[in-house]
Design a protein around this motif. Structure first.
Motif, short mmCIF file in Angstrom:
data_model
loop_
_atom_site.label_atom_id
_atom_site.label_comp_id
_atom_site.label_asym_id
_atom_site.label_seq_id
_atom_site.Cartn_x
_atom_site.Cartn_y
_atom_site.Cartn_z
N ALA A 158 9.47 -28.10 -30.95
CA ALA A 158 9.43 -28.73 -29.63
C ALA A 158 8.05 -28.65 -29.00
O ALA A 158 7.68 -29.49 -28.20
CB ALA A 158 10.47 -28.09 -28.71
N VAL A 159 7.27 -27.65 -29.36
CA VAL A 159 5.97 -27.44 -28.74
C VAL A 159 4.85 -28.25 -29.41
O VAL A 159 3.83 -28.54 -28.80
CB VAL A 159 5.64 -25.93 -28.70
CG1 VAL A 159 5.22 -25.42 -30.04
CG2 VAL A 159 4.60 -25.62 -27.67
N ILE A 160 5.05 -28.67 -30.67
CA ILE A 160 4.04 -29.43 -31.39
C ILE A 160 3.84 -30.78 -30.72
O ILE A 160 4.80 -31.50 -30.45
CB ILE A 160 4.42 -29.60 -32.87
CG1 ILE A 160 4.51 -28.23 -33.54
CG2 ILE A 160 3.41 -30.49 -33.60
CD1 ILE A 160 5.08 -28.25 -34.94
N GLY A 161 2.59 -31.11 -30.41
CA GLY A 161 2.26 -32.36 -29.73
C GLY A 161 2.17 -32.22 -28.22
O GLY A 161 1.76 -33.15 -27.53
N CYS A 162 2.51 -31.05 -27.69
CA CYS A 162 2.40 -30.81 -26.25
C CYS A 162 0.98 -30.39 -25.90
O CYS A 162 0.25 -29.87 -26.74
CB CYS A 162 3.36 -29.70 -25.82
SG CYS A 162 5.10 -30.12 -25.96
N THR A 163 0.60 -30.63 -24.64
CA THR A 163 -0.70 -30.17 -24.17
C THR A 163 -0.51 -28.93 -23.31
O THR A 163 0.59 -28.67 -22.81
CB THR A 163 -1.42 -31.25 -23.35
OG1 THR A 163 -0.61 -31.64 -22.25
CG2 THR A 163 -1.75 -32.46 -24.22
N GLY A 164 -1.58 -28.19 -23.15
CA GLY A 164 -1.54 -26.99 -22.33
C GLY A 164 -2.94 -26.62 -21.87
O GLY A 164 -3.92 -27.28 -22.20
N VAL A 165 -3.01 -25.53 -21.13
CA VAL A 165 -4.28 -25.02 -20.61
C VAL A 165 -4.43 -23.57 -21.06
O VAL A 165 -3.48 -22.78 -20.93
CB VAL A 165 -4.33 -25.12 -19.08
CG1 VAL A 165 -5.59 -24.49 -18.52
CG2 VAL A 165 -4.21 -26.57 -18.63
N LEU A 166 -5.61 -23.23 -21.55
CA LEU A 166 -5.85 -21.85 -21.98
C LEU A 166 -6.00 -20.94 -20.77
O LEU A 166 -6.84 -21.18 -19.91
CB LEU A 166 -7.11 -21.77 -22.84
CG LEU A 166 -7.02 -22.43 -24.21
CD1 LEU A 166 -8.37 -22.34 -24.91
CD2 LEU A 166 -5.93 -21.81 -25.06
N VAL A 167 -5.16 -19.92 -20.70
CA VAL A 167 -5.28 -18.91 -19.65
C VAL A 167 -6.14 -17.75 -20.12
O VAL A 167 -6.68 -17.00 -19.33
CB VAL A 167 -3.90 -18.43 -19.13
CG1 VAL A 167 -3.19 -19.55 -18.41
CG2 VAL A 167 -3.03 -17.91 -20.26
N ILE A 225 -1.12 -28.34 -32.26
CA ILE A 225 -1.03 -29.09 -33.50
C ILE A 225 -0.09 -28.47 -34.53
O ILE A 225 0.28 -29.12 -35.50
CB ILE A 225 -2.42 -29.31 -34.13
CG1 ILE A 225 -3.12 -27.98 -34.41
CG2 ILE A 225 -3.27 -30.20 -33.23
CD1 ILE A 225 -4.37 -28.09 -35.24
N ASP A 226 0.29 -27.21 -34.30
CA ASP A 226 1.22 -26.55 -35.23
C ASP A 226 1.82 -25.33 -34.56
O ASP A 226 1.26 -24.79 -33.62
CB ASP A 226 0.48 -26.13 -36.51
CG ASP A 226 1.41 -25.91 -37.69
OD1 ASP A 226 2.62 -26.19 -37.57
OD2 ASP A 226 0.93 -25.46 -38.74
N SER A 227 2.96 -24.91 -35.06
CA SER A 227 3.63 -23.71 -34.59
C SER A 227 3.66 -22.69 -35.72
O SER A 227 4.01 -23.03 -36.85
CB SER A 227 5.06 -24.03 -34.15
OG SER A 227 5.79 -22.84 -33.92
N ARG A 228 3.27 -21.47 -35.41
CA ARG A 228 3.32 -20.39 -36.39
C ARG A 228 4.60 -19.59 -36.28
O ARG A 228 4.78 -18.60 -36.97
CB ARG A 228 2.13 -19.45 -36.19
CG ARG A 228 0.79 -20.09 -36.43
CD ARG A 228 -0.32 -19.10 -36.26
NE ARG A 228 -1.60 -19.69 -36.59
CZ ARG A 228 -2.66 -19.00 -36.95
NH1 ARG A 228 -2.61 -17.68 -37.02
NH2 ARG A 228 -3.78 -19.62 -37.24
N GLY A 229 5.50 -20.01 -35.37
CA GLY A 229 6.70 -19.24 -35.10
C GLY A 229 6.35 -18.05 -34.22
O GLY A 229 5.19 -17.87 -33.84
N VAL A 248 0.91 -20.53 -31.67
CA VAL A 248 0.62 -21.93 -31.98
C VAL A 248 -0.84 -22.10 -32.38
O VAL A 248 -1.70 -21.28 -32.04
CB VAL A 248 0.94 -22.86 -30.79
CG1 VAL A 248 2.43 -22.87 -30.50
CG2 VAL A 248 0.14 -22.47 -29.54
N ASP A 249 -1.12 -23.19 -33.10
CA ASP A 249 -2.48 -23.61 -33.40
C ASP A 249 -2.83 -24.73 -32.44
O ASP A 249 -2.01 -25.64 -32.20
CB ASP A 249 -2.59 -24.13 -34.83
CG ASP A 249 -2.40 -23.02 -35.86
OD1 ASP A 249 -2.88 -21.89 -35.62
OD2 ASP A 249 -1.79 -23.28 -36.91
N VAL A 250 -4.05 -24.67 -31.87
CA VAL A 250 -4.47 -25.64 -30.87
C VAL A 250 -5.85 -26.20 -31.20
O VAL A 250 -6.63 -25.59 -31.94
CB VAL A 250 -4.50 -25.03 -29.45
CG1 VAL A 250 -3.11 -24.55 -29.03
CG2 VAL A 250 -5.52 -23.91 -29.33
#
Length: 83
Positions: A6-15, A55-59, A63-65
């Motif tokens: 569900a998180v792959i392809g989402c955007t976010g901000v680095l805290v 771009i990917d989930s490591r579980g 995640v990879d960003v």
């Protein structure tokens, strides 16, 4: 652990900024109708406050960003300059 697709392809901000191969940062991602934090890994160091694309989930909430610039933002600012 299974990927969180569900998180792959989402955007976010680095805290917390990433350190490339030296270690992860932390990203706040808009997903599932809210916001969640994940450990964020990237090939190159990325600064705190940078907008990223997952771009990917490591579980296990990792995640990879990559750095992300919304192409629609550039179009909107360009269109605003036309008069």
């Amino acid at each position: 652990m299974a990927q969180d697709e569900a998180v792959i392809g989402c955007t976010g901000v680095l805290v917390i900024g990433t350190r490339g191969s030296a270690g992860p940062g932390e990203v706040l991602v808009r997903v599932r109708g809210g916001s969640e934090t994940f450990l964020a890994w990237s090939d190159e160091p990325l600064s705190r406050g940078a907008t990223v694309l997952v771009i990917d989930s490591r579980g296990t909430r990792q995640v990879d960003v990559v750095a992300w610039t919304d192409p629609l933002d550039a179009t909107a600012s360009y269109a605003g300059g036309v008069g």
